[in-house]
Design a protein around this motif. Sequence first.
Motif, PDB file in Angstrom:
ATOM      1  N   ASP A 215      30.648  41.193  20.678  1.00  0.00           N
ATOM      2  CA  ASP A 215      30.998  42.622  20.712  1.00  0.00           C
ATOM      3  C   ASP A 215      31.849  43.001  19.504  1.00  0.00           C
ATOM      4  OD1 ASP A 215      29.609  43.066  23.070  1.00  0.00           O
ATOM      5  OD2 ASP A 215      31.388  42.946  24.342  1.00  0.00           O
ATOM      6  N   ARG A 216      32.830  42.181  19.182  1.00  0.00           N
ATOM      7  CA  ARG A 216      33.700  42.469  18.039  1.00  0.00           C
ATOM      8  C   ARG A 216      32.918  42.409  16.725  1.00  0.00           C
ATOM      9  NH1 ARG A 216      39.260  41.578  18.975  1.00  0.00           N
ATOM     10  NH2 ARG A 216      39.577  42.294  16.837  1.00  0.00           N
ATOM     11  N   ILE A 217      32.045  41.416  16.597  1.00  0.00           N
ATOM     12  CA  ILE A 217      31.244  41.274  15.375  1.00  0.00           C
ATOM     13  C   ILE A 217      30.349  42.496  15.193  1.00  0.00           C
ATOM     14  CG2 ILE A 217      29.397  39.937  14.285  1.00  0.00           C
ATOM     15  CD1 ILE A 217      30.755  37.433  15.681  1.00  0.00           C
ATOM     16  N   ARG A 218      29.717  42.957  16.254  1.00  0.00           N
ATOM     17  CA  ARG A 218      28.879  44.164  16.169  1.00  0.00           C
ATOM     18  C   ARG A 218      29.717  45.377  15.752  1.00  0.00           C
ATOM     19  NH1 ARG A 218      26.577  41.694  20.880  1.00  0.00           N
ATOM     20  NH2 ARG A 218      24.529  40.847  20.310  1.00  0.00           N
ATOM     21  N   GLY A 219      30.945  45.464  16.257  1.00  0.00           N
ATOM     22  CA  GLY A 219      31.847  46.548  15.861  1.00  0.00           C
ATOM     23  C   GLY A 219      32.212  46.470  14.387  1.00  0.00           C
ATOM     24  N   PHE A 220      32.505  45.267  13.895  1.00  0.00           N
ATOM     25  CA  PHE A 220      32.799  45.091  12.466  1.00  0.00           C
ATOM     26  C   PHE A 220      31.605  45.536  11.628  1.00  0.00           C
ATOM     27  CE2 PHE A 220      35.521  41.150  13.682  1.00  0.00           C
ATOM     28  CZ  PHE A 220      36.633  41.927  13.928  1.00  0.00           C
ATOM     29  N   ALA A 221      30.409  45.119  12.042  1.00  0.00           N
ATOM     30  CA  ALA A 221      29.192  45.452  11.287  1.00  0.00           C
ATOM     31  C   ALA A 221      28.980  46.957  11.253  1.00  0.00           C
ATOM     32  CB  ALA A 221      27.983  44.741  11.889  1.00  0.00           C
ATOM     33  N   ALA A 222      29.164  47.616  12.386  1.00  0.00           N
ATOM     34  CA  ALA A 222      28.970  49.070  12.442  1.00  0.00           C
ATOM     35  C   ALA A 222      29.928  49.780  11.485  1.00  0.00           C
ATOM     36  CB  ALA A 222      29.160  49.566  13.876  1.00  0.00           C
ATOM     37  N   LYS A 223      31.190  49.351  11.453  1.00  0.00           N
ATOM     38  CA  LYS A 223      32.169  49.969  10.558  1.00  0.00           C
ATOM     39  C   LYS A 223      31.808  49.769   9.086  1.00  0.00           C
ATOM     40  CE  LYS A 223      36.132  49.827  13.640  1.00  0.00           C
ATOM     41  NZ  LYS A 223      37.419  49.201  13.955  1.00  0.00           N
ATOM     42  N   LEU A 224      31.144  48.653   8.790  1.00  0.00           N
ATOM     43  CA  LEU A 224      30.758  48.357   7.404  1.00  0.00           C
ATOM     44  C   LEU A 224      29.388  48.928   7.040  1.00  0.00           C
ATOM     45  CD1 LEU A 224      31.947  44.649   7.230  1.00  0.00           C
ATOM     46  CD2 LEU A 224      32.947  46.594   6.011  1.00  0.00           C
ATOM     47  N   GLY A 225      28.683  49.450   8.033  1.00  0.00           N
ATOM     48  CA  GLY A 225      27.366  50.023   7.774  1.00  0.00           C
ATOM     49  C   GLY A 225      26.282  48.993   7.514  1.00  0.00           C
ATOM     50  N   VAL A 226      26.394  47.831   8.161  1.00  0.00           N
ATOM     51  CA  VAL A 226      25.388  46.785   8.017  1.00  0.00           C
ATOM     52  C   VAL A 226      24.846  46.415   9.396  1.00  0.00           C
ATOM     53  CG1 VAL A 226      26.423  45.863   5.904  1.00  0.00           C
ATOM     54  CG2 VAL A 226      27.066  44.877   8.122  1.00  0.00           C
ATOM     55  N   GLU A 227      23.675  45.801   9.405  1.00  0.00           N
ATOM     56  CA  GLU A 227      23.073  45.313  10.641  1.00  0.00           C
ATOM     57  C   GLU A 227      23.403  43.842  10.821  1.00  0.00           C
ATOM     58  OE1 GLU A 227      18.918  46.218  11.752  1.00  0.00           O
ATOM     59  OE2 GLU A 227      18.873  47.229   9.801  1.00  0.00           O
ATOM     60  N   VAL A 228      23.543  43.426  12.069  1.00  0.00           N
ATOM     61  CA  VAL A 228      23.690  42.005  12.366  1.00  0.00           C
ATOM     62  C   VAL A 228      22.752  41.621  13.498  1.00  0.00           C
ATOM     63  CG1 VAL A 228      26.070  41.691  11.585  1.00  0.00           C
ATOM     64  CG2 VAL A 228      25.651  42.365  13.943  1.00  0.00           C
ATOM     65  N   GLU A 229      22.271  40.411  13.409  1.00  0.00           N
ATOM     66  CA  GLU A 229      21.589  39.765  14.527  1.00  0.00           C
ATOM     67  C   GLU A 229      22.400  38.524  14.827  1.00  0.00           C
ATOM     68  OE1 GLU A 229      17.740  37.042  15.142  1.00  0.00           O
ATOM     69  OE2 GLU A 229      17.298  39.074  14.421  1.00  0.00           O
ATOM     70  N   ILE A 230      22.732  38.330  16.087  1.00  0.00           N
ATOM     71  CA  ILE A 230      23.586  37.214  16.474  1.00  0.00           C
ATOM     72  C   ILE A 230      22.752  36.190  17.231  1.00  0.00           C
ATOM     73  CG2 ILE A 230      25.635  36.529  17.759  1.00  0.00           C
ATOM     74  CD1 ILE A 230      26.705  39.402  17.277  1.00  0.00           C
ATOM     75  N   PHE A 231      22.922  34.929  16.844  1.00  0.00           N
ATOM     76  CA  PHE A 231      22.142  33.831  17.398  1.00  0.00           C
ATOM     77  C   PHE A 231      23.081  32.677  17.731  1.00  0.00           C
ATOM     78  CE2 PHE A 231      19.788  29.848  16.736  1.00  0.00           C
ATOM     79  CZ  PHE A 231      18.723  30.037  17.599  1.00  0.00           C
ATOM     80  N   HIS A 232      22.886  32.089  18.902  1.00  0.00           N
ATOM     81  CA  HIS A 232      23.649  30.898  19.287  1.00  0.00           C
ATOM     82  C   HIS A 232      22.697  29.815  19.756  1.00  0.00           C
ATOM     83  CE1 HIS A 232      25.306  28.297  22.506  1.00  0.00           C
ATOM     84  NE2 HIS A 232      26.167  28.051  21.543  1.00  0.00           N
ATOM     85  N   SER A 233      22.994  28.585  19.359  1.00  0.00           N
ATOM     86  CA  SER A 233      22.288  27.438  19.910  1.00  0.00           C
ATOM     87  C   SER A 233      23.156  26.199  19.797  1.00  0.00           C
ATOM     88  CB  SER A 233      20.960  27.183  19.197  1.00  0.00           C
ATOM     89  OG  SER A 233      20.299  26.069  19.783  1.00  0.00           O
ATOM     90  N   ASN A 234      23.007  25.334  20.779  1.00  0.00           N
ATOM     91  CA  ASN A 234      23.629  24.015  20.755  1.00  0.00           C
ATOM     92  C   ASN A 234      22.676  22.975  20.183  1.00  0.00           C
ATOM     93  OD1 ASN A 234      26.142  24.755  21.989  1.00  0.00           O
ATOM     94  ND2 ASN A 234      25.053  24.916  23.926  1.00  0.00           N
ATOM     95  N   ILE A 235      21.527  23.413  19.699  1.00  0.00           N
ATOM     96  CA  ILE A 235      20.488  22.504  19.210  1.00  0.00           C
ATOM     97  C   ILE A 235      20.286  22.754  17.713  1.00  0.00           C
ATOM     98  CG2 ILE A 235      18.065  21.821  19.438  1.00  0.00           C
ATOM     99  CD1 ILE A 235      18.273  22.882  22.378  1.00  0.00           C
ATOM    100  N   GLU A 236      20.542  21.733  16.908  1.00  0.00           N
ATOM    101  CA  GLU A 236      20.466  21.864  15.453  1.00  0.00           C
ATOM    102  C   GLU A 236      19.112  22.396  14.982  1.00  0.00           C
ATOM    103  OE1 GLU A 236      21.054  19.094  11.465  1.00  0.00           O
ATOM    104  OE2 GLU A 236      20.446  18.155  13.344  1.00  0.00           O
ATOM    105  N   GLY A 237      18.026  21.878  15.517  1.00  0.00           N
ATOM    106  CA  GLY A 237      16.698  22.310  15.088  1.00  0.00           C
ATOM    107  C   GLY A 237      16.447  23.782  15.338  1.00  0.00           C
ATOM    108  N   GLU A 238      16.980  24.329  16.420  1.00  0.00           N
ATOM    109  CA  GLU A 238      16.823  25.758  16.690  1.00  0.00           C
ATOM    110  C   GLU A 238      17.569  26.593  15.647  1.00  0.00           C
ATOM    111  OE1 GLU A 238      17.999  26.512  20.740  1.00  0.00           O
ATOM    112  OE2 GLU A 238      16.200  25.538  21.540  1.00  0.00           O
ATOM    113  N   VAL A 239      18.743  26.132  15.237  1.00  0.00           N
ATOM    114  CA  VAL A 239      19.502  26.842  14.209  1.00  0.00           C
ATOM    115  C   VAL A 239      18.740  26.809  12.886  1.00  0.00           C
ATOM    116  CG1 VAL A 239      21.658  26.867  12.877  1.00  0.00           C
ATOM    117  CG2 VAL A 239      21.721  26.435  15.348  1.00  0.00           C
ATOM    118  N   ILE A 240      18.207  25.653  12.548  1.00  0.00           N
ATOM    119  CA  ILE A 240      17.425  25.518  11.316  1.00  0.00           C
ATOM    120  C   ILE A 240      16.209  26.436  11.353  1.00  0.00           C
ATOM    121  CG2 ILE A 240      15.968  23.930   9.993  1.00  0.00           C
ATOM    122  CD1 ILE A 240      18.016  21.708  10.822  1.00  0.00           C
TER     123      ILE A 240
END
Length: 142
Positions: free
Chosen positions: A32-57
């Motif tokens: 939520d905070r990251i999306r707020g920071f992005a909105a104030k800066l006028g940029v888009e963000v997509e947030i991704f989480h994984s505990n699996i290295e291959g998924e991050v890659i």
Amino acid sequence: MKFLVIHGAGMNMRGKSQVEIFGPMTLLEYDDRIRGFAAKLGVEVEIFHSNIEGEVINRLYAAHDEGFTGAIINPAGFTRGYPALVAAIGNVGFPTVEVHISNPARRGTTSDVATACLGTVSGFGIAGYALALRGLRDRGNG
């Protein structure tokens, strides 16, 4: 400008364990905070989480193909000993900034991920994401 924000291994435990190091915020509160920071800066963000290295890659490579402008990674449990992740960060066609809520160096940890990144931000809590987003945005506008 569109940035990928990656939360690495163990980030889903934020606010549930090691609160003396990382504070009480949960991963959803981070997002939520990251999306707020992005909105104030006028940029888009997509947030991704994984505990699996291959998924991050795989997500990094997909972001490259999708034309993302940059990435921010909090590698958490992937900070050391993940050479395939480090190689992937080096292979994508956009800059990546490493962010840590705490300062891992204070605990004797050095980051392998940092060697493939444009820069690092550590020790500033959630504000580190705002600093990284601003740095990527300003670098792209420069």
